[in-house]
Design an enzyme around this catalytic site. Structure first.
Site, PDB file in Angstrom:
ATOM      1  N   GLY A  71       3.756 -15.488  -2.036  1.00 35.67           N
ATOM      2  CA  GLY A  71       3.054 -15.324  -3.234  1.00 35.67           C
ATOM      3  C   GLY A  71       1.869 -16.530  -3.531  1.00 35.67           C
ATOM      4  O   GLY A  71       1.810 -17.501  -4.384  1.00 35.67           O
ATOM      5  N   SER A  72       1.651 -16.429  -2.035  1.00 34.51           N
ATOM      6  CA  SER A  72      -0.034 -17.575  -2.126  1.00 34.51           C
ATOM      7  C   SER A  72      -1.007 -17.377  -2.881  1.00 34.51           C
ATOM      8  O   SER A  72      -2.102 -17.637  -3.399  1.00 34.51           O
ATOM      9  CB  SER A  72      -0.496 -17.887  -0.316  1.00 34.51           C
ATOM     10  OG  SER A  72      -0.636 -16.951  -0.132  1.00 34.51           O
ATOM     11  N   ARG A  84      13.358   5.774  -5.647  1.00 31.71           N
ATOM     12  CA  ARG A  84      11.637   4.895  -5.783  1.00 31.71           C
ATOM     13  C   ARG A  84      12.033   4.896  -7.297  1.00 31.71           C
ATOM     14  O   ARG A  84      11.053   4.155  -8.180  1.00 31.71           O
ATOM     15  CB  ARG A  84      10.887   5.985  -4.875  1.00 31.71           C
ATOM     16  CG  ARG A  84       9.171   4.781  -5.362  1.00 31.71           C
ATOM     17  CD  ARG A  84       8.239   5.249  -4.378  1.00 31.71           C
ATOM     18  NE  ARG A  84       9.015   5.301  -2.395  1.00 31.71           N
ATOM     19  CZ  ARG A  84       8.873   3.964  -1.993  1.00 31.71           C
ATOM     20  NH1 ARG A  84       8.467   3.125  -2.155  1.00 31.71           N
ATOM     21  NH2 ARG A  84       8.468   4.011  -0.718  1.00 31.71           N
ATOM     22  N   MET A 144       5.388  -6.051  -1.686  1.00 37.66           N
ATOM     23  CA  MET A 144       5.284  -4.782  -0.529  1.00 37.66           C
ATOM     24  C   MET A 144       6.324  -3.679  -0.931  1.00 37.66           C
ATOM     25  O   MET A 144       7.388  -3.035  -0.083  1.00 37.66           O
ATOM     26  CB  MET A 144       6.190  -5.577   0.477  1.00 37.66           C
ATOM     27  CG  MET A 144       6.071  -6.862   1.259  1.00 37.66           C
ATOM     28  SD  MET A 144       3.860  -6.534   1.179  1.00 37.66           S
ATOM     29  CE  MET A 144       4.569  -5.946   3.477  1.00 37.66           C
ATOM     30  N   HIS A 167      -5.345  -6.816  -0.320  1.00 38.71           N
ATOM     31  CA  HIS A 167      -5.767  -6.102   1.321  1.00 38.71           C
ATOM     32  C   HIS A 167      -6.392  -7.054   1.875  1.00 38.71           C
ATOM     33  O   HIS A 167      -7.325  -6.727   2.144  1.00 38.71           O
ATOM     34  CB  HIS A 167      -5.668  -4.813   1.097  1.00 38.71           C
ATOM     35  CG  HIS A 167      -6.494  -4.014   2.110  1.00 38.71           C
ATOM     36  ND1 HIS A 167      -4.573  -3.611   2.896  1.00 38.71           N
ATOM     37  CD2 HIS A 167      -6.155  -3.358   3.102  1.00 38.71           C
ATOM     38  CE1 HIS A 167      -4.153  -3.155   3.742  1.00 38.71           C
ATOM     39  NE2 HIS A 167      -5.858  -3.524   4.438  1.00 38.71           N
ATOM     40  N   ASP A 198      -4.336   1.904  -0.212  1.00 40.95           N
ATOM     41  CA  ASP A 198      -5.544   1.338   0.015  1.00 40.95           C
ATOM     42  C   ASP A 198      -6.363   1.875   0.407  1.00 40.95           C
ATOM     43  O   ASP A 198      -7.135   1.490   1.419  1.00 40.95           O
ATOM     44  CB  ASP A 198      -5.215   0.336   1.289  1.00 40.95           C
ATOM     45  CG  ASP A 198      -3.898   0.452   1.288  1.00 40.95           C
ATOM     46  OD1 ASP A 198      -2.865  -0.892   0.565  1.00 40.95           O
ATOM     47  OD2 ASP A 198      -3.341  -0.434   2.447  1.00 40.95           O
TER      48      ASP A 198
HETATM   49  C1  GRF Z   1      -1.182 -11.119   1.457  1.00 38.76           C
HETATM   50  O1  GRF Z   1      -2.621 -11.040   3.338  1.00 38.76           O
HETATM   51  C2  GRF Z   1      -2.045  -9.948   0.889  1.00 38.76           C
HETATM   52  O2  GRF Z   1      -3.453  -9.390   1.405  1.00 38.76           O
HETATM   53  C3  GRF Z   1      -1.276  -8.783   1.489  1.00 38.76           C
HETATM   54  O3  GRF Z   1      -0.288  -9.132   1.334  1.00 38.76           O
HETATM   55  C4  GRF Z   1      -0.019 -10.472   1.948  1.00 38.76           C
HETATM   56  C5  GRF Z   1       0.340 -11.927   0.689  1.00 38.76           C
HETATM   57  O4  GRF Z   1       0.425 -13.336   1.021  1.00 38.76           O
HETATM   58  N1  GRF Z   1      -0.930  -7.927   0.239  1.00 38.76           N
HETATM   59  P1  GRF Z   1       1.227 -13.415  -0.326  1.00 38.76           P
HETATM   60  O5  GRF Z   1       2.215 -13.202  -0.471  1.00 38.76           O
HETATM   61  O6  GRF Z   1       0.160 -13.715  -1.152  1.00 38.76           O
HETATM   62  O7  GRF Z   1       0.858 -15.432   0.465  1.00 38.76           O
END
Ligand code: GRF
Length: 212
Positions: free
Chosen positions: A12-13, A61, A86, A105, A141
């Site tokens: 979640g960063s 799904r 994901m 991405h 993507d």
């Molecule tokens: C990031 O590198 C984003 O680009 C990709 O998944 C990762 C997620 O990282 N889609 P975070 O959960 O936002 O830290």
């Protein structure tokens, strides 16, 4: 009312960078398909509403996507931002939110769609790598690019060092892209990103140069 929904699965960063950005959104809801996502705790600290929809409790799904769409629609969001979400979304889901579904991405698309982008970048020996914010379309993507940031690949780089420097740029461009959209400075039309506000300048590329 301008509401924003952020979808996460883990750390979640990027979500945190969006929550810290403080752009015009009356209500922010964070939805995770993973009940153990560490991002959920961070979201709560920032006062965002959190919802968990555990995909493992759905038979397929389509039923998961339907349940997810119900939760999203209840928020009436202007934008849905995927931030490390994901799960591959069904075509029907993507179609439903076309034009207001964004993703971050970790590569300079269209190079390296999918997973393992940093390892693949190192393996290919490319010299410029980076990240992309794009609208989500049916092809994974591959949607229209909103903004990209580029960084140099250094001879001593490992997957970890490269990922860390790209992530710094992700945290810079994602809030920028979301702000443009929330403030009606850009929009998605006919599979392109249209710039409505002429003050939107740095839409093509950030090139931060060598790390200090
Ligand atoms: C990031 O590198 C984003 O680009 C990709 O998944 C990762 C997620 O990282 N889609 P975070 O959960 O936002 O830290």
């Amino acid at each position: 009312m301008k509401s924003l929904v952020i979808l996460i699965s883990g750390r979640g960063s990027n979500m945190q960078a969006l929550l810290e950005a403080g752009f015009q959104a009356d209500r922010i809801t964070v939805i995770s398909n993973n009940p153990n996502a560490t991002g959920l705790e961070i979201a709560r600290k920032y006062g965002a509403k959190t919802i968990v929809i555990d995909h493992r409790t759905f038979p397929d799904r389509q039923t998961f996507d339907t349940a997810l769409a119900e939760k999203i629609d209840a928020c009436q969001p202007k934008l849905i931002a995927l931030a490390g979400f994901m799960r591959i979304l069904s075509d029907r889901f993507v179609q439903r939110y076309q034009g207001r579904l964004m993703n971050i991405h970790p590569s300079l698309l269209p190079a390296f769609p999918g997973l393992g982008t940093h390892a693949r970048a190192l393996q290919e020996g490319i010299k410029i790598h980076g990240c992309t914010v794009h609208f989500v379309t049916a092809q994974l993507d591959h949607g229209p690019v909103v903004i990209q940031a580029a960084i140099p690949v250094l001879p001593e780089d490992t997957e970890e060092t490269l990922a860390a420097r790209v992530l710094q740029q992700e945290h810079r461009i994602y809030p920028q892209a979301v702000r443009w959209f929330m403030e009606d400075q850009i929009r998605f039309t006919e599979n392109h990103v249209e710039v409505i506000d002429s003050s939107v300048r740095e839409i093509a590329l950030y090139s931060p140069g060598l790390p200090e």
